[in-house]
Motif scaffolding. Structure first.
Motif, PDB file in Angstrom:
ATOM      1  N   PRO A  48       4.884  -1.873 -15.577  1.00 42.41           N
ATOM      2  CA  PRO A  48       5.165  -2.908 -16.504  1.00 42.41           C
ATOM      3  C   PRO A  48       3.944  -3.277 -17.322  1.00 42.41           C
ATOM      4  CG  PRO A  48       5.417  -3.928 -14.310  1.00 42.41           C
ATOM      5  CD  PRO A  48       5.066  -2.051 -14.198  1.00 42.41           C
ATOM      6  N   GLY A  49       2.743  -2.675 -17.063  1.00 43.01           N
ATOM      7  CA  GLY A  49       1.672  -2.888 -17.864  1.00 43.01           C
ATOM      8  C   GLY A  49       0.902  -4.080 -17.343  1.00 43.01           C
ATOM      9  N   ARG A  50       1.176  -4.491 -16.115  1.00 43.46           N
ATOM     10  CA  ARG A  50       0.387  -5.736 -15.762  1.00 43.46           C
ATOM     11  C   ARG A  50      -1.144  -5.672 -15.659  1.00 43.46           C
ATOM     12  NH1 ARG A  50      -0.162  -6.523 -10.054  1.00 43.46           N
ATOM     13  NH2 ARG A  50       0.094  -4.868  -8.811  1.00 43.46           N
ATOM     14  N   LEU A  51      -1.505  -4.456 -15.130  1.00 47.88           N
ATOM     15  CA  LEU A  51      -3.012  -4.039 -15.008  1.00 47.88           C
ATOM     16  C   LEU A  51      -3.675  -3.524 -16.211  1.00 47.88           C
ATOM     17  CD1 LEU A  51      -2.939  -2.270 -11.425  1.00 47.88           C
ATOM     18  CD2 LEU A  51      -3.324  -4.797 -12.086  1.00 47.88           C
ATOM     19  N   ALA A  69      -4.751 -12.307  -5.261  1.00 43.76           N
ATOM     20  CA  ALA A  69      -5.608 -11.030  -4.755  1.00 43.76           C
ATOM     21  C   ALA A  69      -6.770 -11.014  -5.078  1.00 43.76           C
ATOM     22  CB  ALA A  69      -4.671  -9.960  -5.415  1.00 43.76           C
ATOM     23  N   PRO A  70      -7.723 -11.689  -4.542  1.00 44.82           N
ATOM     24  CA  PRO A  70      -9.314 -11.845  -4.917  1.00 44.82           C
ATOM     25  C   PRO A  70     -10.025 -10.628  -4.887  1.00 44.82           C
ATOM     26  CG  PRO A  70      -9.029 -12.942  -2.986  1.00 44.82           C
ATOM     27  CD  PRO A  70      -7.595 -12.634  -3.565  1.00 44.82           C
ATOM     28  N   TYR A  71      -9.403  -9.514  -3.914  1.00 47.92           N
ATOM     29  CA  TYR A  71     -10.326  -8.243  -3.722  1.00 47.92           C
ATOM     30  C   TYR A  71      -9.555  -7.304  -5.030  1.00 47.92           C
ATOM     31  CZ  TYR A  71     -11.503  -9.764   0.745  1.00 47.92           C
ATOM     32  OH  TYR A  71     -12.318 -10.771   1.497  1.00 47.92           O
ATOM     33  N   GLU A  72      -8.430  -7.358  -5.123  1.00 44.97           N
ATOM     34  CA  GLU A  72      -8.082  -6.508  -6.193  1.00 44.97           C
ATOM     35  C   GLU A  72      -8.586  -6.820  -7.496  1.00 44.97           C
ATOM     36  OE1 GLU A  72      -6.002  -7.973  -3.874  1.00 44.97           O
ATOM     37  OE2 GLU A  72      -4.188  -6.622  -3.279  1.00 44.97           O
ATOM     38  N   ARG A  73      -8.747  -8.220  -7.991  1.00 43.25           N
ATOM     39  CA  ARG A  73      -9.301  -8.455  -9.113  1.00 43.25           C
ATOM     40  C   ARG A  73     -10.799  -7.953  -9.036  1.00 43.25           C
ATOM     41  NH1 ARG A  73      -7.056 -13.557  -7.874  1.00 43.25           N
ATOM     42  NH2 ARG A  73      -8.999 -14.419  -7.560  1.00 43.25           N
ATOM     43  N   ALA A  74     -11.433  -8.190  -7.978  1.00 42.03           N
ATOM     44  CA  ALA A  74     -12.861  -7.539  -7.998  1.00 42.03           C
ATOM     45  C   ALA A  74     -12.982  -6.155  -8.022  1.00 42.03           C
ATOM     46  CB  ALA A  74     -13.433  -7.943  -6.417  1.00 42.03           C
ATOM     47  N   VAL A  75     -12.034  -5.518  -7.172  1.00 41.00           N
ATOM     48  CA  VAL A  75     -12.056  -4.043  -7.511  1.00 41.00           C
ATOM     49  C   VAL A  75     -11.827  -3.536  -9.115  1.00 41.00           C
ATOM     50  CG1 VAL A  75     -10.387  -1.954  -7.377  1.00 41.00           C
ATOM     51  CG2 VAL A  75     -11.375  -3.356  -5.200  1.00 41.00           C
ATOM     52  N   LEU A  76     -10.847  -4.277  -9.635  1.00 38.18           N
ATOM     53  CA  LEU A  76     -10.543  -4.078 -11.249  1.00 38.18           C
ATOM     54  C   LEU A  76     -11.670  -4.536 -11.910  1.00 38.18           C
ATOM     55  CD1 LEU A  76      -6.980  -4.969 -11.269  1.00 38.18           C
ATOM     56  CD2 LEU A  76      -7.707  -2.757 -11.641  1.00 38.18           C
ATOM     57  N   GLY A  77     -12.400  -5.333 -11.716  1.00 34.33           N
ATOM     58  CA  GLY A  77     -13.480  -5.895 -12.410  1.00 34.33           C
ATOM     59  C   GLY A  77     -14.796  -4.996 -12.324  1.00 34.33           C
ATOM     60  N   LEU A  78     -15.102  -4.471 -11.135  1.00 35.50           N
ATOM     61  CA  LEU A  78     -16.086  -3.592 -11.032  1.00 35.50           C
ATOM     62  C   LEU A  78     -15.564  -2.273 -11.977  1.00 35.50           C
ATOM     63  CD1 LEU A  78     -18.673  -2.497 -10.138  1.00 35.50           C
ATOM     64  CD2 LEU A  78     -17.500  -1.753  -7.788  1.00 35.50           C
ATOM     65  N   PHE A  79     -14.332  -1.976 -11.619  1.00 41.54           N
ATOM     66  CA  PHE A  79     -13.904  -0.435 -12.747  1.00 41.54           C
ATOM     67  C   PHE A  79     -14.032  -0.745 -14.043  1.00 41.54           C
ATOM     68  CE2 PHE A  79     -10.226   1.361 -14.867  1.00 41.54           C
ATOM     69  CZ  PHE A  79     -10.723   2.767 -14.946  1.00 41.54           C
ATOM     70  N   ALA A  80     -13.896  -2.173 -14.583  1.00 36.13           N
ATOM     71  CA  ALA A  80     -13.943  -2.358 -16.046  1.00 36.13           C
ATOM     72  C   ALA A  80     -15.238  -2.306 -16.289  1.00 36.13           C
ATOM     73  CB  ALA A  80     -13.407  -3.775 -16.208  1.00 36.13           C
ATOM     74  N   GLY A 110     -19.521  11.260 -17.261  1.00 39.75           N
ATOM     75  CA  GLY A 110     -20.043   9.895 -16.967  1.00 39.75           C
ATOM     76  C   GLY A 110     -18.863   9.098 -16.890  1.00 39.75           C
ATOM     77  N   GLY A 111     -17.535   9.419 -17.005  1.00 45.14           N
ATOM     78  CA  GLY A 111     -16.394   8.710 -17.062  1.00 45.14           C
ATOM     79  C   GLY A 111     -15.958   8.431 -15.463  1.00 45.14           C
ATOM     80  N   VAL A 112     -15.246   7.434 -15.170  1.00 46.15           N
ATOM     81  CA  VAL A 112     -14.878   6.937 -13.994  1.00 46.15           C
ATOM     82  C   VAL A 112     -13.408   6.869 -13.809  1.00 46.15           C
ATOM     83  CG1 VAL A 112     -15.114   4.990 -12.146  1.00 46.15           C
ATOM     84  CG2 VAL A 112     -17.033   5.578 -13.820  1.00 46.15           C
ATOM     85  N   ALA A 113     -13.154   7.331 -12.463  1.00 48.38           N
ATOM     86  CA  ALA A 113     -11.711   7.162 -12.121  1.00 48.38           C
ATOM     87  C   ALA A 113     -11.476   6.330 -11.030  1.00 48.38           C
ATOM     88  CB  ALA A 113     -10.950   8.590 -11.550  1.00 48.38           C
ATOM     89  N   LEU A 114     -10.542   5.562 -10.833  1.00 50.90           N
ATOM     90  CA  LEU A 114     -10.363   4.742  -9.571  1.00 50.90           C
ATOM     91  C   LEU A 114      -9.125   5.034  -9.238  1.00 50.90           C
ATOM     92  CD1 LEU A 114     -10.782   2.139  -7.734  1.00 50.90           C
ATOM     93  CD2 LEU A 114     -10.167   0.650  -9.799  1.00 50.90           C
ATOM     94  N   LEU A 115      -8.859   5.156  -7.942  1.00 49.16           N
ATOM     95  CA  LEU A 115      -7.568   5.320  -7.322  1.00 49.16           C
ATOM     96  C   LEU A 115      -7.405   4.457  -6.319  1.00 49.16           C
ATOM     97  CD1 LEU A 115      -8.073   9.410  -6.817  1.00 49.16           C
ATOM     98  CD2 LEU A 115      -7.186   8.311  -8.851  1.00 49.16           C
ATOM     99  N   GLY A 116      -6.216   4.010  -6.288  1.00 45.46           N
ATOM    100  CA  GLY A 116      -5.711   2.913  -5.237  1.00 45.46           C
ATOM    101  C   GLY A 116      -4.330   3.567  -4.666  1.00 45.46           C
ATOM    102  N   PHE A 117      -4.429   3.718  -3.134  1.00 41.99           N
ATOM    103  CA  PHE A 117      -3.333   4.423  -2.348  1.00 41.99           C
ATOM    104  C   PHE A 117      -2.969   3.798  -1.133  1.00 41.99           C
ATOM    105  CE2 PHE A 117      -7.373   6.427  -2.021  1.00 41.99           C
ATOM    106  CZ  PHE A 117      -7.309   6.795  -0.762  1.00 41.99           C
ATOM    107  N   HIS A 118      -2.171   4.157  -0.486  1.00 38.38           N
ATOM    108  CA  HIS A 118      -1.629   3.523   0.968  1.00 38.38           C
ATOM    109  C   HIS A 118      -2.336   4.695   1.946  1.00 38.38           C
ATOM    110  CE1 HIS A 118       0.938   0.872  -0.593  1.00 38.38           C
ATOM    111  NE2 HIS A 118       1.823   1.945  -0.973  1.00 38.38           N
TER     112      HIS A 118
END
Length: 210
Positions: free
Chosen positions: A58-61, A32-43, A140-148
């Protein structure tokens, strides 16, 4: 009076599927390269945290963000999910809790992740959830929402290995979610549509507390 029957249904459903859910999705980010990129930018935007992974399952992310150097911890409605997360990621912190009554101090985190965890929350309850996200974020904090993405709901009665469930899955236009974020006091900074040509596609929104 708020009807919280959906909370009980969601908790019971994910308690039932916790083990199979963890098994099915454990390595999902590998392809899932796009998901990894999305999470990397969020980090990067969250600046090391702390980050609350709300609806962590289960804590994977949570673990993935930790591997990127983020001080991440997880919160989930399902005690069984939290048990799995603690077993599989013993070095990280996981708590049982609800995003509708987020037990975090004001301005205490640098990031909030809600990765497809708002999908069971009824429309009427989403503004209150986003108000909690805004409250616990530092300026200055950031929220990332993923949804259908879509418009409408369906009742999910089976999932993750054929186990019984009873949860409504809500699909929303990205513009509606962005509007809710703006109403909660956020500045929406970026939007990514994931697989927009497919019937079942998703979106990711980055929003900042000014």
């Amino acid at each position: 009076m708020i009807d919280d029957g959906w909370l009980a249904d969601t908790r019971t459903s994910y308690d039932t599927v916790a083990e199979s859910y963890a098994d099915l999705l454990r390595d999902a980010l590998v392809d899932a390269p796009y998901e990894r990129a999305v999470l990397g930018l969020f980090a990067e935007l969250a600046g090391g945290g702390p980050v609350a992974d709300v609806g962590c399952g289960p804590g994977r992310l949570t673990a993935y963000l930790s591997g990127l150097g983020v001080d991440a911890f997880g919160i989930d409605l399902s005690p069984a999910m939290v048990d799995v997360a603690r077993r599989e990621h013993p070095g990280l912190r996981f708590e049982v809790g609800s995003m509708t009554d987020l037990a975090l101090a004001d301005a205490s985190v640098g990031g909030v992740l809600a990765w497809f965890s708002l999908i069971h929350v009824p429309d009427a309850e989403v503004p209150g959830v986003l108000a909690h996200f805004h409250r616990v974020l530092r300026p200055g904090g950031v929220a990332l929402l993923g949804f259908h993405v879509g418009d409408g709901s369906r009742l999910k009665t089976e999932g993750y290995g054929g186990h019984p469930m009873h949860v409504h899955v809500h699909r929303r236009p990205a513009e509606r979610v962005a509007g809710w974020l703006a109403d909660a006091g956020f500045t929406v900074e970026a939007q990514l549509l994931h697989r927009p040509d497919e019937i079942r596609h998703g979106a990711f929104l980055y929003a900042r507390r000014p």
